[in-house]
Design an enzyme around this catalytic site. Sequence first.
Site, PDB file in Angstrom:
ATOM      1  CG  HIS A 105      -5.146  -7.121  -4.177  1.00 14.28           C
ATOM      2  ND1 HIS A 105      -4.532  -6.740  -5.042  1.00 14.28           N
ATOM      3  CD2 HIS A 105      -4.906  -6.114  -3.509  1.00 14.28           C
ATOM      4  CE1 HIS A 105      -4.285  -5.299  -4.674  1.00 14.28           C
ATOM      5  NE2 HIS A 105      -4.826  -4.850  -3.396  1.00 14.28           N
ATOM      6  CG  ASN A 107      -5.006  -1.720  -5.487  1.00 13.72           C
ATOM      7  OD1 ASN A 107      -4.903   0.086  -6.565  1.00 13.72           O
ATOM      8  ND2 ASN A 107      -4.224  -2.089  -5.623  1.00 13.72           N
ATOM      9  NE  ARG A 109      -2.170   2.774  -7.186  1.00 18.20           N
ATOM     10  CZ  ARG A 109      -2.595   1.553  -7.751  1.00 18.20           C
ATOM     11  NH1 ARG A 109      -3.281   0.731  -7.324  1.00 18.20           N
ATOM     12  NH2 ARG A 109      -1.452   1.608  -8.553  1.00 18.20           N
ATOM     13  N   GLY A 259      -1.175   7.542   6.986  1.00 14.83           N
ATOM     14  CA  GLY A 259      -2.100   6.723   6.630  1.00 14.83           C
ATOM     15  C   GLY A 259      -2.667   5.937   8.015  1.00 14.83           C
ATOM     16  NE  ARG A 260      -8.773   3.661  11.702  1.00 15.52           N
ATOM     17  CZ  ARG A 260      -8.897   2.679  12.234  1.00 15.52           C
ATOM     18  NH1 ARG A 260      -8.722   1.529  11.136  1.00 15.52           N
ATOM     19  NH2 ARG A 260      -9.395   1.641  13.129  1.00 15.52           N
TER      20      ARG A 260
END
Length: 302
Positions: A105, A107, A109, A259-260
């Site tokens: 994983h 990420n 941001r 969010g989606r």
Amino acid sequence: MDYRQVESWMRELQAHISDGLSEASGDGQWHDDAWKRPEGGGGLTRVMENGLVIEKAAVNFSAVSGDNLPAAASAVRPALGGRSFRATGVSVIVHPRNPYAPTSHFNVRFFCAEKPGAAPVWWFGGGFDLTPYYGFEEDCVFWHETARAACARFGADVYPRFKRWCDEYFFIKHRNEARGIGGLFFDDYDAGGDFARAFAFAQSIGKHYPEAYLPILGKRMHTPWGQRERDFQLYRRGRYVEFNLVYDRGTLFGLQSRGRTESILASMPPCAHWRYDYQAAPETAEARLTEYFLKPRNWVGS
């Protein structure tokens, strides 16, 4: 602070990581799904499924905005609640088919919280962590050596501090066990207000993630395995699901910011099992995962 510069780099990073995964695995095409968020912004979700090496991977880019910063994003800065915000990021999850190849994983941001008459408040967050099902000492050492290299030019205290934060964050409290062998986790990072330095650190994390993961994937993706290993992999994937749905701040932010949903939950593994009160047989590789590899430790020495 240059939000557009960061957003542009995030788009490039998404392409770089997905191209690297394609080359390393030799698997098929990505499914690209561009989306818009009614409240502002949107993104591009890239998903690969049912490959010979990668059972499921998602490499997501988003750039969203809104009138009120969600609680998950302002958890440690409650005074920012109610500000408008802009946020952009890339998130990656890779679930290999082979149980000997670990899930990874990543990420990174960037948030900017704003209100009229006040200076914007901005920060970076992110990191990367590794979730093996069968542990290999050399993989753990290599992973953490690369994580340390990502932090090296930003101060001797950075790797140990963000490594410790990762160990503490990716911990499944209701199971009293770590999700994986850790890596790096950081949030609310602004390098003391030095945007260029903070951005350079985020870029270093983005650069070093594929350098840490792809060699491990390449080493393990063709190891012979059978039904026993597959059953254990699916059981351990259940732990991954539990963490993401109960504790993960990124998941919570995505849902709180409307969010989606398909993109937010693209990190979920394609298959997982839950077994009642499972206990690994003593002195097996399965038992050694939790008894040794999932105990926080210093993998790279002092």
